[in-house]
Design a protein around this motif. Structure first.
Motif, short mmCIF file in Angstrom:
data_model
loop_
_atom_site.label_atom_id
_atom_site.label_comp_id
_atom_site.label_asym_id
_atom_site.label_seq_id
_atom_site.Cartn_x
_atom_site.Cartn_y
_atom_site.Cartn_z
N THR A 70 45.03 -87.12 5.30
CA THR A 70 44.27 -88.36 5.44
C THR A 70 45.07 -89.54 4.88
O THR A 70 45.14 -90.61 5.50
N ALA A 73 48.09 -90.33 7.25
CA ALA A 73 47.63 -91.07 8.44
C ALA A 73 47.38 -92.53 8.09
O ALA A 73 47.78 -93.44 8.83
N ARG A 77 49.47 -95.72 9.65
CA ARG A 77 48.75 -96.77 10.37
C ARG A 77 48.93 -98.14 9.70
O ARG A 77 49.09 -99.14 10.38
N GLU A 127 40.00 -81.81 11.18
CA GLU A 127 40.12 -83.19 11.66
C GLU A 127 41.20 -84.00 10.93
O GLU A 127 41.92 -84.76 11.57
N PRO A 128 41.33 -83.91 9.60
CA PRO A 128 42.39 -84.70 8.95
C PRO A 128 43.80 -84.37 9.46
O PRO A 128 44.64 -85.27 9.57
N LYS A 130 44.48 -83.25 12.56
CA LYS A 130 44.52 -83.83 13.90
C LYS A 130 44.74 -85.34 13.82
O LYS A 130 45.49 -85.91 14.60
N ASP A 131 44.08 -85.97 12.87
CA ASP A 131 44.20 -87.42 12.74
C ASP A 131 45.59 -87.83 12.27
O ASP A 131 46.11 -88.87 12.70
N ALA A 134 47.59 -87.76 15.28
CA ALA A 134 47.19 -88.89 16.12
C ALA A 134 47.80 -90.20 15.62
O ALA A 134 48.20 -91.05 16.42
N ALA A 135 47.91 -90.34 14.30
CA ALA A 135 48.53 -91.56 13.74
C ALA A 135 49.99 -91.67 14.17
O ALA A 135 50.47 -92.76 14.45
N GLU A 138 50.08 -92.46 18.10
CA GLU A 138 49.71 -93.83 18.46
C GLU A 138 50.93 -94.72 18.66
O GLU A 138 50.95 -95.55 19.56
#
Length: 192
Positions: A70, A73, A77, A127-128, A130-131, A134-135, A138
């Motif tokens: 977390t 990410a 970002r 989820e953390p 995956k995120d 994803a970061a 992006e």
């Protein structure tokens, strides 16, 4: 506030304390120093209380990994939001990633090196994790180039960053050349 709500809040606070203490100890002395006995002593709870939250060190490592993912990410970002242009964003991403790895070596190990009992790249990936991917995606997906799947490009770029991070930390790559490595990586792989 009901008794159940208070107990849930207290339980969540104990879990945060266990994870924070494990993380602090691992960052200072390494993961070998993190034992359930030592954690129980540090947080001033019995080992059975600790085991009521986590089945053992593996689950604690997993909890630290999720917390770290977390944070990674968020760092990526934040770094990429502050710059304009795809290549500049990729360079910012690379620096944020490598800075995170250098500043948080035990957390980085929990995410990427140690067995925390977490599933990666699967349906049940937390989820953390995956995120965090994803970061990376992006920014990296925008410079993958024609005919290259953005996810595949992100995996390859991430693998390069991971190699730089771990080889630098282990002393196999001199840190003074990190900037040149990032520049080379961005220039050779990031197509705009």
């Amino acid at each position: 506030m009901s008794v159940q709500e208070r107990k849930r809040r207290e339980r969540a606070e104990r879990e945060r304390l266990i994870v924070a203490t494990a993380r602090e100890l691992a960052e200072r002395e390494g993961w070998d120093a993190v034992t359930t006995r030592r954690l129980a002593e540090r947080i001033e709870y019995s080992q059975p209380v600790l085991y009521s939250h986590f089945r053992g060190k593996r689950e604690i490592i997993g909890a630290v990994a999720l917390q770290g993912a977390t944070e990674l990410a968020a760092a990526v970002r934040a770094a990429t939001a502050a710059v304009h242009g795809p290549r500049a964003r990729v360079a910012a991403l690379a620096h944020a990633y490598l800075d995170f790895a250098a500043r948080n070596p035990a957390v980085y190990d929990a995410i990427f090196q140690l067995d925390g009992g977490l599933a990666y790249a699967q349906e049940d990936t937390p989820e953390p994790l995956k995120d965090a991917f994803a970061a990376l995606l992006e920014s990296l997906g925008k410079v993958a180039g024609d005919g290259v799947a953005p996810e595949l490009f992100t995996e390859v770029f991430w693998a390069c960053l991971h190699g730089v991070a771990t080889l630098t930390r282990s002393g196999r790559l001199p840190p003074k050349e990190t900037e040149h490595r990032v520049e080379l990586l961005v220039n050779r792989l990031a197509i705009t």
